[in-house]
Design a protein around this motif. Structure first.
Motif, mmCIF file in Angstrom:
data_model
loop_
_atom_site.group_PDB
_atom_site.id
_atom_site.type_symbol
_atom_site.label_atom_id
_atom_site.label_comp_id
_atom_site.label_asym_id
_atom_site.label_seq_id
_atom_site.Cartn_x
_atom_site.Cartn_y
_atom_site.Cartn_z
ATOM 1 N N ASP A 21 0.832 -1.196 0.000
ATOM 2 C CA ASP A 21 0.000 0.000 0.000
ATOM 3 C C ASP A 21 0.868 1.248 0.000
ATOM 4 O OD1 ASP A 21 -2.058 1.759 0.159
ATOM 5 O OD2 ASP A 21 -2.493 1.408 2.265
ATOM 6 N N TYR A 253 -10.626 8.623 -3.685
ATOM 7 C CA TYR A 253 -9.761 8.127 -2.602
ATOM 8 C C TYR A 253 -10.528 7.171 -1.696
ATOM 9 C CZ TYR A 253 -7.013 8.215 1.724
ATOM 10 O OH TYR A 253 -6.305 7.859 2.848
ATOM 11 N N ILE A 256 -11.272 3.803 -3.354
ATOM 12 C CA ILE A 256 -10.107 2.923 -3.282
ATOM 13 C C ILE A 256 -9.980 2.327 -1.883
ATOM 14 C CG2 ILE A 256 -7.586 2.845 -3.418
ATOM 15 C CD1 ILE A 256 -9.063 2.888 -6.096
ATOM 16 N N ASN A 257 -10.261 3.128 -0.860
ATOM 17 C CA ASN A 257 -10.261 2.597 0.505
ATOM 18 C C ASN A 257 -11.201 1.406 0.636
ATOM 19 O OD1 ASN A 257 -8.392 4.365 1.524
ATOM 20 N ND2 ASN A 257 -9.826 5.581 2.713
ATOM 21 N N GLN A 260 -9.985 -1.712 -1.135
ATOM 22 C CA GLN A 260 -8.964 -2.410 -0.358
ATOM 23 C C GLN A 260 -9.582 -3.163 0.817
ATOM 24 O OE1 GLN A 260 -5.658 0.006 0.807
ATOM 25 N NE2 GLN A 260 -4.645 -1.633 1.945
ATOM 26 N N ILE A 279 -6.422 -3.236 -8.536
ATOM 27 C CA ILE A 279 -7.117 -1.956 -8.720
ATOM 28 C C ILE A 279 -6.618 -0.914 -7.732
ATOM 29 C CG2 ILE A 279 -9.342 -0.783 -8.534
ATOM 30 C CD1 ILE A 279 -10.650 -3.321 -9.631
ATOM 31 N N TRP A 280 -6.620 -1.265 -6.433
ATOM 32 C CA TRP A 280 -6.244 -0.231 -5.468
ATOM 33 C C TRP A 280 -4.740 0.041 -5.456
ATOM 34 C CZ3 TRP A 280 -2.845 -1.166 -1.609
ATOM 35 C CH2 TRP A 280 -2.732 -2.450 -1.079
ATOM 36 N N SER A 283 -3.992 2.412 -8.327
ATOM 37 C CA SER A 283 -4.727 3.678 -8.310
ATOM 38 C C SER A 283 -4.423 4.547 -7.101
ATOM 39 C CB SER A 283 -6.243 3.403 -8.348
ATOM 40 O OG SER A 283 -6.592 2.611 -9.458
ATOM 41 N N ARG A 284 -3.724 4.018 -6.125
ATOM 42 C CA ARG A 284 -3.540 4.743 -4.869
ATOM 43 C C ARG A 284 -2.821 6.077 -5.064
ATOM 44 N NH1 ARG A 284 -6.068 4.674 -0.261
ATOM 45 N NH2 ARG A 284 -5.932 2.398 -0.042
ATOM 46 N N THR A 287 -5.287 8.682 -6.902
ATOM 47 C CA THR A 287 -6.412 9.125 -6.074
ATOM 48 C C THR A 287 -5.923 9.969 -4.894
ATOM 49 O OG1 THR A 287 -6.357 7.028 -4.836
ATOM 50 C CG2 THR A 287 -7.861 7.176 -6.714
#
Length: 365
Positions: A21, A253, A256-257, A260, A279-280, A283-284, A287
């Motif tokens: 992450d 954002y 995405i949270n 996850q 995906i997350w 994209s982190r 975003t």
């Protein structure tokens, strides 16, 4: 670029199975994120400094709304000043600032997230009281009470941001080419910690405040429709624009949270888990960079709202735009809400149309 091969002292490492992450988990999103943050820094720092200067140096009497905008600009300005660290992080794709700075910088970012949405919520609630309960605005929505509320809000914000201070460390990782690097990333050792932190952020920092904001504006619009004046006043439009802008830039954002969090409910070898993780992780960075934009967008909104004053007042246009928020003091002294002392934002508010005495006389910004 220096790529360490051994773990330096005082920098903790985590097991290789921990989630990736970090903001530098994908080259494309990392480059795009660095570009966005660079623009944000160049626009956001001078923009928010200008707002703070306009309020402190140009406005003699501060209303509740002006005080809230001042706090919002201070919070956004501090965050904008921190973006330079993240631009360097994304550009070098390795964390060079050490473990304490890793914790502190992300802690301050979370603090800004909560402070921004809570201040915007307070603006909306204040507008709700001023419009729906105009006779109560001087009792329950004056600057003395607002200062106490904001102090309590900041204390709550610093407390709520503690998870980002605890669940983050510097660790050694490999980039997409297999080269070692340092990343500033969460150190969740259990799936429960991931679910807790990101669910807590989204619920307390987005869903619940927006529920209050939406409820406030529904009641405001309902009240305005009950009057003989159908047009929405510009102050409502300005604050609503701040609300919508914040939502647009922070919504990805929080999505995405939740992606996850959803991924943590699937087994590690599940195809669905792999798709959600991809995906997350990819994209982190983007975003997160978009979320930063919300902190430099407000000066742009104020500039558009006060553009009619720029030619006449120059750099004082911001003060001219906000000076009408002193209407609460004027109303308290029994002044005519349509008198010369109530110019400024009230003239902007009315859009060339007179509002009802109840709304106009108690419009505190």
């Amino acid at each position: 670029m220096h790529t360490p091969t051994t773990t330096p002292p005082m920098i903790p490492t985590t097991d290789p199975n921990q989630e990736d992450d970090s903001l530098v988990s994908n080259d494309f999103s990392t480059a795009l994120g660095a570009f966005i943050l660079g623009l944000v820094f160049l626009l956001g720092v001078p923009g928010n400094v200008f707002i703070v200067w306009s309020i402190l140096a140009r406005i003699r009497k501060h209303s509740v709304t002006t005080f809230l905008i001042l706090n919002l600009a201070c919070a956004d300005g501090v965050l904008m000043a921190l973006t330079i660290f993240f631009v360097i992080y994304l550009a070098k794709q390795t964390w060079i600032f050490g473990n304490p700075m890793c914790k502190v910088l992300f802690y301050l970012c979370n603090t800004n997230m909560y402070a921004s949405i809570f201040l915007i919520t307070l603006m909306s609630v204040h507008r709700f009281v001023a419009v729906v309960f105009p006779t109560k605005v001087m009792i329950y929505a004056n600057t003395r009470i607002a200062k106490r509320v904001v102090v309590g809000m900041w204390a709550l914000v610093f407390l709520m941001s503690i998870p980002s201070l605890v669940f983050r460390n510097v660790r050694e990782d490999d980039d997409e080419m297999g080269r070692p690097r340092w990343v500033c990333a969460p150190n969740h050792t259990r799936p429960t910690y991931v679910r807790f932190q990101y669910s807590f952020e989204t619920v307390s920092g987005f869903i619940l405040p927006y529920a209050v904001i939406i409820t406030s504006y529904v009641m405001i619009l309902k009240r305005l429709r009950q009057t003989q004046f159908k047009r929405k006043v510009r102050s409502e439009k300005l604050i609503l624009a701040i609300v919508v802008t914040f939502g647009i830039f922070w919504f990805p954002y929080h999505v995405i949270n939740m992606i996850q969090v959803a991924a943590e409910w699937y087994p590690e070898d599940s195809p669905t888990r792999e798709k959600l993780d991809h995906i997350w992780q990819s994209s982190r960075a983007v975003t997160s960079a978009l979320a930063f934009i919300s902190s430099c967008a407000n000066p742009v909104l104020y500039t558009f709202a006060g553009k009619s004053y720029i030619r006449q007042n120059g750099f004082a246009f911001m003060a001219r735009l906000l000076e009408g928020t002193s209407l609460d003091q004027g109303t308290k002294k029994g002044r005519n809400p349509n008198s010369e002392s109530s110019v400024g934002l009230n003239n902007v508010i009315s859009n060339g149309n007179r509002t009802s005495p109840a709304l106009n006389g108690n419009n505190t910004g």
